[in-house]
Every structure is written in C-alpha cells, then in structure tokens.
Design an enzyme around this catalytic site. Structure first.
Site, PDB file in Angstrom:
ATOM      1  N   LYS A   1      -3.817 -27.998 -17.080  1.00 21.56           N
ATOM      2  CA  LYS A   1      -5.280 -27.089 -16.462  1.00 21.56           C
ATOM      3  C   LYS A   1      -6.341 -27.546 -16.567  1.00 21.56           C
ATOM      4  O   LYS A   1      -6.155 -28.736 -17.519  1.00 21.56           O
ATOM      5  CB  LYS A   1      -4.793 -26.108 -17.971  1.00 21.56           C
ATOM      6  CG  LYS A   1      -6.317 -25.292 -17.333  1.00 21.56           C
ATOM      7  CD  LYS A   1      -5.685 -23.933 -18.620  1.00 21.56           C
ATOM      8  CE  LYS A   1      -6.636 -22.765 -18.596  1.00 21.56           C
ATOM      9  NZ  LYS A   1      -6.824 -22.244 -19.775  1.00 21.56           N
TER      10      LYS A   1
ATOM     11  N   SER B   1      -7.084 -17.697 -18.104  1.00 17.09           N
ATOM     12  CA  SER B   1      -8.266 -17.958 -17.811  1.00 17.09           C
ATOM     13  C   SER B   1      -6.823 -19.276 -16.995  1.00 17.09           C
ATOM     14  O   SER B   1      -7.125 -20.031 -16.646  1.00 17.09           O
ATOM     15  CB  SER B   1      -8.779 -18.721 -18.859  1.00 17.09           C
ATOM     16  OG  SER B   1      -8.475 -20.001 -19.951  1.00 17.09           O
TER      17      SER B   1
ATOM     18  N   SER C   1      -4.675 -16.221 -22.706  1.00 22.32           N
ATOM     19  CA  SER C   1      -4.941 -16.742 -21.763  1.00 22.32           C
ATOM     20  C   SER C   1      -3.672 -17.665 -20.667  1.00 22.32           C
ATOM     21  O   SER C   1      -3.383 -18.307 -19.666  1.00 22.32           O
ATOM     22  CB  SER C   1      -5.470 -18.039 -21.758  1.00 22.32           C
ATOM     23  OG  SER C   1      -6.851 -17.617 -21.790  1.00 22.32           O
TER      24      SER C   1
END
Length: 476
Positions: A82, A157, A181
């Site tokens: 990420k 997220s 997330s």
C-alpha cells in the site's frame, strides 16, 4: 503451466511449486505482471509499478536457489504494498498530492519482513487521501474500481490492495487498518483477512518526521489480504517477527497453545440501531453452520458494551485526529476529503481536553470487559457491516452517506479501540438488484490469538469456497 494457471495460484500453492522447482520466481512474477497489465488499466488498483525491480529480484531469488541457498517461506510469491507504507526508493504519498515526492529512505518493517521471506513486490496499491476513508479515490492517482463491478465500492482505505489481490494481481496484498481498512476491502472485494491485534506486527515508517498520536499508535495495525484463508497461516508468521524500530511490538509466536475443545463461539446478529439485511443474516447462518460442522460449539450471546465502545473509541480517535491532523487535512486535503472530515466530526463529535484523556483511559475498561468475556467465548461470530457493501462515493453524500459507510461500522472500529484481532471472511455471492456482491462475516478472537480467527475462517471457507473463482468467471 501457462501464465493464466500461474497467476491463479494461491500463495500456498505458489510456494509449493517454487520450492519444489516446478516454477521459478521469474515465472510467478512474470505471470503476475502480465495479469496486472491485463486488468489494472480498468481497475486502477496498482498506482506505482515495481516491474523492473520485481524482475531483478525474481532472477536473484532463482540464482540463489540454484546455488543451494535455502528458500524462504514466501519464496517467489508476488505481493503488493500500500502506498502509505515505506518501500525504499518509492513515494509514500498516502494519496496526498503534497506528499507525491516523499521518497522512502528505507523499508518499513513489514516490507522488510516480506522480502526477507522471499516475496517479490510487483506494485504499490491505491488508498484515499490520508488513508482515512472506507472508499478509495484521491486527486493524485484517481479512483480504484471493484473487480465485481462499478456498482460497489472497492472499500478503503486499503481499497487498491483488495481490488488487486482479488483480480489476480499478486497472491498477497499488504494493507493496514485503524478503523476497518483491512476488513472493508476484504468485505467489498471478497478477500479474506485478519486484522492483527495491538502490537502483533511491527510498524514504523522511516520517512515520518513526527511520532503518531497515542490512539493512532494503539489502533492502527499492519496486515495482509489474501484470496484464501490458508494463505494467512502461511504468511502471517513472517510479518509478526520483531523489529527493534517498533519498541511496543509483542514478540509472540503466531500459533498459540491449543484450547480445550470444543471451542465456544459466541454468535450475535445484533446491529444495534441499524437494520440487518437478509443477505448479511444469511452470511452469518452459513458461517454458523460451517463452524458447527467443523466441531465448534455455537451459543448466542449479548456482547458487552459493544456500541458504547465503538462510539467512545471513534470519538476519541476523532479528537486526536482533529488535534494532530486537522491542520494538515485542511491545508493539503481536497474539498472532498475536507467535506467528509466535517461530517466525521459532526457524527463522531471529537472528545477534547480532559474528556479525551478520560476516554483514552476508559479504553482499558472496555478491553478488560471483553478479556473476561472471551475467557468463555474465545471467538465471536458477528456482522462486519449490517448491510451489503455500499456504492462508490457513498460517503460524499452528506450525513446519510457517512452514516451508512462509517456510522454503521460499530463492529469494525470497536475492535481497533480495544486492540483485538478480527478476521473477515466471505460466505457467498448475493445477486442484488444493483449487481453481484460478495457477502461476509467477522470473527473476533481473544487477544493474541489471531491464529484462532484464521482457523475459523478456514472452516467457513471450506464450506463456502473461495470468492475469487466466481469472480474470475465473471471477469472472463
């Protein structure tokens, strides 16, 4: 074995082939890169590409193996990282235009552990601005799409991670979770994950210039998304290894001691003031039946203080965010993210001053109550969200949008506040009026016992099957 066969392999299957010599790391990486080239232009899940580095690393792994060097537990497994976590030489932009040139000087602990285990990073995945939405879009890299279709958000997220791994771009995807997330993208895309508990996975970004707030430190965790629950037992032992840069890491083995059986699972369908959708109820029934067949003992329970814990925890976090991030969001955030934060602050009124300190102290009360409760019920089977996953940009649609996206996620952020591990696993595909969606359940485990949650997820998956198989048929 064709490239199509190779990118479909789970991480566990990949390692079996690479360690046996049936496949090289160069084979597995080439297949993953080909799949990324084929599907990512439509999904925008990977937004920073590591193609050349991945090919170089794969060849180095193959050379080392051919010279007799031992292989790691993730030898040749393609993975994604990420974009809010440091990877040497790449920008840790966090979806923020002002951070697009924040180049990491060194690897974060989870990046280092994955590579030491033989994994190969093929790309970096998208996140919303400041990694603080349950949807994934930002002015720097744009919107990520769900491979099931554009009728459903990819979550956030870690939305890029969830979209990528389910579409076949890498067998494992790194993500993180401060209020859901990892589990939001798992639920949205049909992946499986376990949010580790407090202190289980070492965390630190070498590029950061200031320490995070106390609640951010205690609620945020690093983890992985996978297509198969068994892949978590393969990969999680690697990332729970210690790193001196995280002084609060708990150096415990992945597997805890066996419990006297049968293991009791507390089942609840309580969604408080939010309506429970029939397909979510069905998901819980499927999971319950799978666990019963696997030898678990299921009892209906009334979980202690869940709603109060969730609301107090998120209001406390909003207080810390307002004090420590508020100025940065105002200055560097888009009008969209600022409007969403305004609604966060309205629905989760930030605790301030002495009231904030009192609520941070009360965190121990909630954690203690659950610790005692989970002496009898080491696992709790519960909803993750009360309704099927929401549409893209639902959280931009005023009070009702934020209420559906985040306000109803009591079962999500309460676990972060208490620091408890929680897995998310799919049970079936629901054919809804807006389109097909994967449905899921959450499994909360006793502190330090992520392995128990993964065991239960494996039992549920054995009944339900992997959602990626149905997804790939649709994508084809």
């Amino acid at each position: 074995m064709t490239n199509t066969d190779v990118w479909r392999l789970s991480a566990t299957e990949t390692v079996a082939h690479t360690t046996a010599g049936d496949l090289t790391a160069e084979n597995t990486v080439a297949a993953a890169l080909d799949r990324m080239d084929a599907v990512n232009p439509d999904l925008n899940a990977v937004v920073d590409f590591c193609t050349q580095d991945a090919q170089t690393r794969a060849r180095a792994l193959d050379k080392a193996r051919s010279s007799g060097a031992p292989t790691g537990p993730l030898h040749g497994v393609p993975v994604t990282i990420k974009i809010n976590v440091d990877q040497t030489g790449y920008a840790s932009s966090n979806g923020v235009v002002a951070l697009k040139d924040l180049i990491a000087p060194a690897d974060a602990p989870i990046v280092a552990r994955l590579q030491e285990a033989g994994a190969v990073i093929i790309g970096r995945t998208n996140t919303p601005e400041f990694s603080f939405r349950a949807d994934t879009d930002n002015p720097l890299h744009g919107r990520t799409h769900n491979p099931w279709g554009r009728h459903v958000s990819p979550g956030g997220s870690s939305g890029g991670a969830g979209s990528a791994v389910m579409a076949g771009i890498g067998a494992l995807a790194h993500g993180n979770d401060i209020g859901g997330s990892l589990r939001f993208p798992a639920a949205a895309n049909g992946a499986v994950t376990v949010k580790p508990g407090l202190g289980r996975v070492a965390a630190w970004n070498p590029s950061q210039t200031a320490e995070r707030g106390l609640l951010a430190q205690s609620m945020s965790v690093q983890g992985l998304l996978a297509r198969s629950a068994q892949d978590l037992h393969l990969s999680m032992p690697t990332i729970v290894q210690p790193d001196a840069r995280d002084p609060f890491h708990a150096p415990l083995p992945w597997r805890g001691p066996a419990l006297d059986g049968p293991i009791k699972v507390g089942l609840t369908k309580n969604t408080y003031e939010f309506d429970l959708h029939p397909e979510v109820s069905r998901a819980l029934d499927i999971a319950r039946d799978a666990l019963v067949d696997a030898g678990y003992q299921i009892e209906e329970i009334d979980p202690p203080h869940l709603r109060d814990c969730g609301m107090d925890g998120y209001r406390a976090l909003m207080g810390e965010v307002l004090a420590m991030m508020g100025e940065s969001v105002r200055q560097h955030g888009s009008p969209t993210i600022n409007a969403i934060f305004d609604e966060y602050f309205d629905q989760f009124t930030p605790y301030k001053d002495t009231e904030l300190l009192n609520m941070m102290a009360k965190r121990s009360f909630y954690a203690r109550e659950w610790s005692v409760f989970q002496q009898e019920y080491p696992l709790v089977l519960c909803p993750f969200l009360p309704q099927p996953f929401f549409a893209p940009d639902r959280d931009t649609q005023g009070p009702e949008g934020v209420r559906e996206v985040l306000g109803s996620a009591l079962w999500s952020y309460s676990m972060n506040f208490m620091g408890l591990p929680a897995a998310c696993v799919p049970t079936h595909v629901a054919e809804l009026p807006q389109g097909p969606q994967s449905m899921n359940v959450q499994i909360v485990a006793r502190r330090w016992r992520e392995d128990l949650a993964v065991d239960a997820a494996i039992a549920i998956e054995a009944r339900a099957g992997r959602m990626c198989d149905a997804l790939w048929q649709r994508m084809a």
